[in-house]
Design a protein around this motif. Sequence first.
Motif, PDB file in Angstrom:
ATOM      1  N   GLU A   1     -17.369  -8.315  -2.230  1.00 29.77           N
ATOM      2  CA  GLU A   1     -16.810  -9.440  -2.975  1.00 29.77           C
ATOM      3  C   GLU A   1     -15.284  -9.459  -2.912  1.00 29.77           C
ATOM      4  N   LYS A   2     -14.675  -8.294  -3.033  1.00 23.33           N
ATOM      5  CA  LYS A   2     -13.214  -8.215  -2.978  1.00 23.33           C
ATOM      6  C   LYS A   2     -12.827  -7.350  -1.780  1.00 23.33           C
ATOM      7  N   GLN A   3     -12.269  -7.988  -0.773  1.00 18.70           N
ATOM      8  CA  GLN A   3     -11.878  -7.266   0.429  1.00 18.70           C
ATOM      9  C   GLN A   3     -10.743  -6.296   0.120  1.00 18.70           C
ATOM     10  N   LYS A   4     -10.820  -5.089   0.686  1.00 18.49           N
ATOM     11  CA  LYS A   4      -9.759  -4.111   0.479  1.00 18.49           C
ATOM     12  C   LYS A   4      -8.531  -4.465   1.311  1.00 18.49           C
TER      13      LYS A   4
ATOM     14  N   GLN B   1      -6.235  -8.272  14.692  1.00 19.49           N
ATOM     15  CA  GLN B   1      -6.486  -9.076  13.497  1.00 19.49           C
ATOM     16  C   GLN B   1      -7.932  -9.563  13.472  1.00 19.49           C
ATOM     17  N   GLU B   2      -8.456  -9.925  14.641  1.00 19.39           N
ATOM     18  CA  GLU B   2      -9.839 -10.403  14.679  1.00 19.39           C
ATOM     19  C   GLU B   2     -10.812  -9.276  14.354  1.00 19.39           C
TER      20      GLU B   2
ATOM     21  N   LYS C   1     -14.304  -7.492   7.626  1.00 18.94           N
ATOM     22  CA  LYS C   1     -14.147  -8.007   6.267  1.00 18.94           C
ATOM     23  C   LYS C   1     -13.133  -7.197   5.463  1.00 18.94           C
ATOM     24  N   VAL C   2     -11.972  -6.981   6.068  1.00 16.86           N
ATOM     25  CA  VAL C   2     -10.874  -6.342   5.344  1.00 16.86           C
ATOM     26  C   VAL C   2      -9.667  -7.258   5.400  1.00 16.86           C
ATOM     27  N   ASN C   3      -8.766  -7.063   4.455  1.00 14.44           N
ATOM     28  CA  ASN C   3      -7.573  -7.907   4.363  1.00 14.44           C
ATOM     29  C   ASN C   3      -6.366  -7.189   4.959  1.00 14.44           C
TER      30      ASN C   3
ATOM     31  N   PRO D   1      -0.990  -0.923   0.309  1.00 13.22           N
ATOM     32  CA  PRO D   1      -2.360  -1.030   0.809  1.00 13.22           C
ATOM     33  C   PRO D   1      -3.303  -0.027   0.145  1.00 13.22           C
ATOM     34  N   GLU D   2      -4.573  -0.410   0.052  1.00 13.21           N
ATOM     35  CA  GLU D   2      -5.597   0.484  -0.496  1.00 13.21           C
ATOM     36  C   GLU D   2      -6.103   1.467   0.561  1.00 13.21           C
TER      37      GLU D   2
END
Length: 316
Positions: free
Chosen positions: A194-197, A219-220, A226-228, A250-251
Amino acid sequence: MKKLVNFQWLSILMLAFVLVGCGTTDEAKNGDTSKEEKTAESGYKVTDDRGVEVTFDAIPKTIVSLQPSNTEILFALGVGDKIVGATEYDTYPAEAQNIERVSDSSTFNSERIVSLNPDVVIAYSANGKDDALKGLEDAGVKVFVIKSAASFEDVYGDIEQIATVMGVEDKGDQLNEDIKAKIADVQAKVKDVEKQKNVYLEISPKPEIYTAGSGTFQQEILNAAKVNNVFADKKDWVKVSEENVIAKNPEVILTTVNYGEDPVAEIIARNGWNTITAIQNKAVFYVDADISTRPGPRIGEAVELVAKAVYPELFQ
């Protein structure tokens, strides 16, 4: 996806009409002729990434590959045994390491390539190499240029083009389907995130720190996992300061740096970085540089490496 050229089928169609009429030849009895027999009749053309229509009288039997990703594609298509010259960085699969080296990261040995007399050089257009490639063509060497891929669609197009050059279009289609299936499998595992890291990807360490921004192949990969990307607001390859990274907090930190004693430990020990969430949680990971930076058949593995590093609990 990149557009491919058409084969010159006119003579083959005319031959087919004759055979239908008489119905007594071996081909009529045994089915279609092989690709080799067809090309011997008419030849074929494939357009490379310069927009040049390259003509082949027969399927190449010897190849020089000047890009590791293209070498990987050739092996994945089952024609790697035809490569007679490669670069110093062609390390995968293991068989590629036994091929004669004719290029480093910036130059290639034109004289040696000419002496090998390959049926085709599968080259790439970057870093001002076009003049050098023209020199090969002036020496009578057939050159087919693939531009470095900036997206998954580019990779699929590269595979199509190379498969067409080598007369193994069906294998090219299957390879692309396998890659897409691998990526889809990874995405199925991360679909409920739900919340991308927030992730920082380091591709060059201190003192010249570089990362990947939007519009890059990396980037792709990050998007598919599914990360930011905390530097997605930048474009292309970006030089950043330590202060920039600290401010982004960053996480997770990923590094593709594969030299030095321990790139992960070096990042964790940087002065002033102890305020970063990723450093506090020791969420700093190395991702295989060859897999995650080469736009070739292992892009599905690259997506999986990133997703596993960022969301390990989803892959247990």
